[in-house]
Design a protein around this motif. Sequence first.
Motif, short mmCIF file in Angstrom:
data_model
loop_
_atom_site.label_atom_id
_atom_site.label_comp_id
_atom_site.label_asym_id
_atom_site.label_seq_id
_atom_site.Cartn_x
_atom_site.Cartn_y
_atom_site.Cartn_z
N LYS A 19 38.58 55.24 -50.37
CA LYS A 19 37.66 55.14 -49.24
C LYS A 19 36.27 55.66 -49.63
O LYS A 19 35.26 55.08 -49.27
N GLU A 20 36.26 56.74 -50.37
CA GLU A 20 34.98 57.29 -50.82
C GLU A 20 34.28 56.33 -51.78
O GLU A 20 33.06 56.14 -51.69
N LEU A 21 35.04 55.70 -52.68
CA LEU A 21 34.45 54.72 -53.59
C LEU A 21 33.88 53.54 -52.83
O LEU A 21 32.79 53.03 -53.15
N ALA A 22 34.59 53.08 -51.81
CA ALA A 22 34.07 51.99 -50.98
C ALA A 22 32.80 52.43 -50.25
O ALA A 22 31.86 51.66 -50.10
N GLY A 23 32.76 53.69 -49.82
CA GLY A 23 31.56 54.22 -49.18
C GLY A 23 30.37 54.25 -50.13
O GLY A 23 29.25 53.89 -49.75
N VAL A 24 30.62 54.64 -51.36
CA VAL A 24 29.56 54.65 -52.37
C VAL A 24 29.05 53.23 -52.61
O VAL A 24 27.84 52.98 -52.68
N GLU A 25 29.97 52.27 -52.71
CA GLU A 25 29.59 50.86 -52.89
C GLU A 25 28.72 50.39 -51.72
O GLU A 25 27.69 49.74 -51.91
N TYR A 26 29.13 50.71 -50.51
CA TYR A 26 28.40 50.30 -49.32
C TYR A 26 27.00 50.91 -49.30
O TYR A 26 26.02 50.22 -49.06
N LEU A 27 26.93 52.21 -49.56
CA LEU A 27 25.64 52.89 -49.50
C LEU A 27 24.70 52.41 -50.60
O LEU A 27 23.48 52.32 -50.39
N ALA A 28 25.23 52.08 -51.77
CA ALA A 28 24.39 51.55 -52.85
C ALA A 28 23.82 50.18 -52.46
O ALA A 28 22.62 49.90 -52.68
N ALA A 29 24.65 49.32 -51.89
CA ALA A 29 24.18 48.01 -51.44
C ALA A 29 23.16 48.16 -50.32
O ALA A 29 22.15 47.45 -50.27
N LEU A 30 23.41 49.10 -49.41
CA LEU A 30 22.49 49.34 -48.30
C LEU A 30 21.14 49.80 -48.84
O LEU A 30 20.08 49.35 -48.38
N ARG A 31 21.14 50.66 -49.84
CA ARG A 31 19.88 51.15 -50.42
C ARG A 31 19.09 50.00 -51.02
O ARG A 31 17.87 49.91 -50.86
N GLY A 32 19.78 49.08 -51.72
CA GLY A 32 19.09 47.93 -52.29
C GLY A 32 18.49 47.04 -51.21
O GLY A 32 17.37 46.54 -51.34
N PHE A 33 19.24 46.85 -50.13
CA PHE A 33 18.76 46.04 -49.02
C PHE A 33 17.53 46.68 -48.37
O PHE A 33 16.51 46.01 -48.14
N VAL A 34 17.60 47.96 -48.10
CA VAL A 34 16.47 48.67 -47.47
C VAL A 34 15.25 48.64 -48.38
O VAL A 34 14.11 48.45 -47.91
N ARG A 35 15.45 48.78 -49.68
CA ARG A 35 14.33 48.73 -50.63
C ARG A 35 13.61 47.38 -50.54
O ARG A 35 12.39 47.32 -50.53
N GLU A 36 14.38 46.30 -50.43
CA GLU A 36 13.76 44.97 -50.31
C GLU A 36 13.01 44.83 -48.99
O GLU A 36 11.93 44.23 -48.95
#
Length: 186
Positions: A19-36
């Motif tokens: 679950k924590e690994l999935a959270g890290v994956e989600y937050l990394a993708a979210l960061r990329g989206f917000v950066r764009e």
Amino acid sequence: QTWKLMEATTQQQIEQAQKELAGVEYLAALRGFVRELQHHRDTSHAWLHGAATLRETVERRQKDVEAALSAMDGVDRRVAAKFGTTRLWNAVIGGTRALVITDTVKPGDQARANELFHRRSLHIGETNAALLFHVGDTSHLSRDLTREGYCLMNVLQGRGPELAEHLSKARGLGAGLAAAAGRPAE
């Protein structure tokens, strides 16, 4: 009996780690989206204030936002059941499409450009706040009781995104001011 208890505890630890690994994956993708989103907002602001040479860059940034939105949507579909993010993410999609893809302003309308910059900034802040904290909590990433884990999540979930947004806003506003003054905003 002890063996079954150990097995159950180990299984719980494995599930929590997944679950924590999935959270890290989600937050990394979210960061990329917000950066764009930030790059698009900032470049658009300069273009709308008169930096005509940025037109193609704005169009490219819009495509980058659409690609990041699609990538983030894929991550959300994969892990939404673990975190219950579907409703929040669908609201983000709607807001993004309204503010980035369909809400356009003609260059030179500085009052409208400033209003759009402000609305896009609010959208970015709300996106960050809603999803960062929700996923951080439901993945238990923000509940790490070690000092190191707490400090890491404090930076990743709170102070880091906040600082990145302040710097991005300053970049966008500065580029807009430079463009309005007739200086190159690139």
